[in-house]
Scaffold this active site. Structure first.
Site, short mmCIF file in Angstrom:
data_model
loop_
_atom_site.label_atom_id
_atom_site.label_comp_id
_atom_site.label_asym_id
_atom_site.label_seq_id
_atom_site.Cartn_x
_atom_site.Cartn_y
_atom_site.Cartn_z
N ALA A 104 0.31 -7.54 6.08
CA ALA A 104 1.48 -6.67 6.26
C ALA A 104 2.03 -6.21 4.92
O ALA A 104 2.45 -5.06 4.76
CB ALA A 104 2.55 -7.41 7.05
N SER A 105 2.02 -7.10 3.92
CA SER A 105 2.56 -6.73 2.61
C SER A 105 1.73 -5.61 1.99
O SER A 105 2.26 -4.73 1.29
CB SER A 105 2.61 -7.94 1.67
OG SER A 105 1.33 -8.29 1.20
N LYS A 106 0.42 -5.63 2.24
CA LYS A 106 -0.43 -4.59 1.65
C LYS A 106 -0.26 -3.26 2.37
O LYS A 106 -0.34 -2.19 1.75
CB LYS A 106 -1.89 -5.05 1.66
CG LYS A 106 -2.16 -6.22 0.69
CD LYS A 106 -1.72 -5.87 -0.74
CE LYS A 106 -2.07 -6.96 -1.75
NZ LYS A 106 -1.67 -6.59 -3.13
N TYR A 142 0.26 -11.42 4.33
CA TYR A 142 -0.47 -10.73 3.27
C TYR A 142 -0.90 -9.34 3.75
O TYR A 142 -0.68 -8.33 3.08
CB TYR A 142 -1.69 -11.56 2.85
CG TYR A 142 -2.54 -10.90 1.79
CD1 TYR A 142 -2.19 -10.97 0.45
CD2 TYR A 142 -3.70 -10.20 2.13
CE1 TYR A 142 -2.97 -10.37 -0.53
CE2 TYR A 142 -4.49 -9.60 1.15
CZ TYR A 142 -4.11 -9.68 -0.17
OH TYR A 142 -4.88 -9.08 -1.13
N ILE A 201 -13.46 -8.94 -3.98
CA ILE A 201 -13.69 -8.99 -5.41
C ILE A 201 -13.78 -10.46 -5.77
O ILE A 201 -12.93 -11.27 -5.35
CB ILE A 201 -12.51 -8.34 -6.18
CG1 ILE A 201 -12.22 -6.93 -5.63
CG2 ILE A 201 -12.82 -8.31 -7.68
CD1 ILE A 201 -13.33 -5.94 -5.75
N SER A 254 -4.93 -3.18 -0.47
CA SER A 254 -6.06 -4.00 -0.02
C SER A 254 -6.67 -3.38 1.22
O SER A 254 -5.97 -2.72 2.00
CB SER A 254 -5.60 -5.42 0.33
OG SER A 254 -6.68 -6.15 0.90
N VAL A 256 8.16 -10.76 -10.99
CA VAL A 256 8.53 -9.40 -10.57
C VAL A 256 9.44 -9.37 -9.35
O VAL A 256 10.00 -8.32 -9.02
CB VAL A 256 7.30 -8.50 -10.31
CG1 VAL A 256 6.54 -8.25 -11.60
CG2 VAL A 256 6.39 -9.10 -9.24
N ASN A 271 -0.06 -4.83 -9.98
CA ASN A 271 -1.20 -5.63 -9.56
C ASN A 271 -0.81 -7.01 -9.06
O ASN A 271 -1.53 -7.63 -8.28
CB ASN A 271 -2.16 -5.76 -10.75
CG ASN A 271 -3.16 -6.88 -10.56
OD1 ASN A 271 -4.09 -6.75 -9.79
ND2 ASN A 271 -2.93 -8.00 -11.23
#
Lengths: 254, 260
Positions: A149-151, A147, A180, A134, A56, A82
């Site tokens: 920051a990306s969320k 991670y 999860i 997240s 993607v 996702n």
């Protein structure tokens, strides 16, 4: 009655973990699903699922996905972003390559998918975009800087698209999963000095008394995809068994 | 002893301040700091006047849950100064119980102090702030108003109420240049915190665990809180209103710290 009868859904990162549970749940509710991932066709999807190998973060691959959707289904109703990866590093430890890999999939990938599919959703009279954010986009996990920051980017983009495209009948929400139990979470426990103790401690911090299952997230995706959530847009839904509602300091655990 | 140059640095010179709970763990430090910055401070509390050291701090016996007491306190301030510049609603209690264990009497008591106390003292302070032409009200919320500690249900609820009240007051009185903010402390080294630990076993090892979980690797001190009160009370914060200022050493910036 199936809640998503005859709906067309695109799910990125559907080969395993949360993505796979999302694909399964959408199919069970009557949707036809195109899903993608960087690997090969897992080949054991339920019938009605179309697989396409795609990264993607690459614009051409995303265009290819939309061509497939047009050819196979003629339209789209539901987009679930996702696909995501995590890199366990602080900022000084992260390389530019780490940045490009992680932001490429977690941030740029969501942007490219939405840019590609929003016109198609609008053309069909609207639809539902569901991004996987997240709890780490709101509160920091240690040594997961990019991670986290990306969320946060995903949460911000979710609100922006809800605002910009609401008039086209497009709703956009994000789900913020907590812990999860997927391959990703198992790997985190493996890093512990004492994985058993780490798991017991982590469990005790969940008011629910259990970790999340991929199905917990998939159920929320189905709801956000369905007309039952018709007035909800621009929101980030935390599904974490109560983790972030509880104080991190619980003397009874020490 | 204060020299000319020190006086120039005082940020609250000539201001009149009331601090409820002024003889408590955080309140004592707040009174001392405001006095050091040049304010005339009233430490309003049920008891504890004998522990006050600074000349600029005057003890005033005050029960925050009583409207008569609030009227009497503000009448005294008006008689002495004709106005009020700063109100710090620091009086607070906690009850360590789940809602099932909490009696209606206990529930009403903690709301009377933490919520009704903030309401009543502020209500009767407003006319004196209007006379001053401006004012700063600083309420005490808590990080527990955002996320819950176990078996502190009523306390968490009172702090959530203070957060909402803070925003409401800021909206209602902003036009009169009365600013209202809340400080939401995390773990501050006070008698209330020790009491919270007291029911949980080996205090020293607990305290070390707690330090470990904080990004700054220490507790807050009452002086840390007093520093924020001082800023919010003064002109430097003249555009700050309606906000909930979390002061917790980074505690709530992180996801729960699993012992990995």
């Amino acid at each position: 009655m199936a809640r998503l009868e005859n709906k067309i859904a695109v799910v990125t990162g559907g080969s395993r973990g949360i993505g796979r549970a999302i694909v399964k749940a959408l199919v069970e509710e009557g949707a036809k699903v195109l899903t993608c991932g960087r690997g090969n066709d897992p080949a054991d999807f339920p019938s009605g699922v179309v697989w396409q190998t795609a990264d993607v973060s690459i614009p051409e691959a995303v265009e290819e996905l939309s061509r497939t959707v047009t050819e196979r289904f003629g339209r789209v109703d539901i987009l679930v972003n996702n696909a995501g990866i995590q890199i366990e590093k602080t900022v000084p430890d992260s390389s530019v390559e780490d940045w490009e890999n992680l932001m490429g999939i977690n941030a740029k990938g969501v942007f490219l998918m939405c840019r590609e599919f929003i016109p198609m959703l609008a053309e069909g009279g609207g639809g539902s975009i569901i991004n996987i954010g997240s709890i780490s986009g709101n509160h920091a996990d240690p040594a997961m800087a990019l991670y986290n920051a990306s969320k946060a980017f995903v949460h911000g983009l979710t609100r922006s698209m809800a605002v910009d495209h609401g008039h086209q009948g497009i709703r956009c929400n994000a789900i913020c999963p907590g812990w999860i139990m997927t391959e990703m979470a198992d790997a985190a426990f493996e890093m512990a000095k004492n994985p058993q103790a780490a798991k017991a401690d982590a469990l005790a911090r969940h008011p629910s008394g259990r970790f999340g299952r991929p199905e917990d997230i998939a159920n929320a995706v189905v709801w956000l995809a369905s007309n039952d959530s018709d007035f909800m847009t621009g929101q980030t839904l935390t599904i974490d068994g109560g983790l972030v509602s509880a104080s991190p300091l619980q003397p009874t655990l020490f | 002893m204060s020299t000319e140059s020190q006086q120039e640095k005082q940020s609250l010179s000539g201001r009149i301040a009331v601090v409820t709970g002024g003889c408590g763990g955080i309140g004592t430090a707040v009174c001392a700091r405001l006095a050091r910055e040049g304010a005339q401070v009233y430490a309003a509390d049920l008891r504890g006047g004998d522990t006050i050291k600074a000349d600029e701090v005057i003890f005033h016996e005050h029960d925050v849950s009583s409207e008569e007491s609030a009227k009497f306190l503000m009448a005294e301030v008006e008689r002495q100064h004709g106005r009020l510049d700063i109100l710090v609603n620091a009086a607070g209690i906690e009850i360590e119980q789940t809602i099932e264990e909490t009696s209606l009497e206990d529930w009403n008591r903690i709301f009377a102090v933490n919520v009704t106390g903030t309401f009543l003292t502020s209500k009767h302070a407003l006319p004196l702030m209007r006379k001053a032409g401006s004012g700063s009200i600083i309420n005490f919320g808590s990080y527990d108003g955002f996320i819950a500690d176990p078996a502190l249900a009523a306390y968490c609820a009172t702090k959530g109420a203070v957060h909402a009240l803070t925003k409401a007051m800021a909206c209602d009185h902003g036009a009169e240049n009365i600013r209202v903010n809340a400080i939401c402390p995390g773990f501050i080294d006070t008698p209330m915190l020790n009491s919270f630990f007291g029911s949980s076993g080996d205090i020293e090892s607990l305290k070390n665990e707690v330090r470990r979980v904080h990004p700054l690797k220490r507790y807050g001190t009452p002086e840390d809180v007093a520093g924020l009160v001082n800023w919010l009370a003064g002109d430097e914060a003249r555009y700050a209103s309606g906000q909930l200022w979390i002061l917790d050493g980074g505690l709530t910036a992180q996801v729960q710290q699993m012992r990995l």
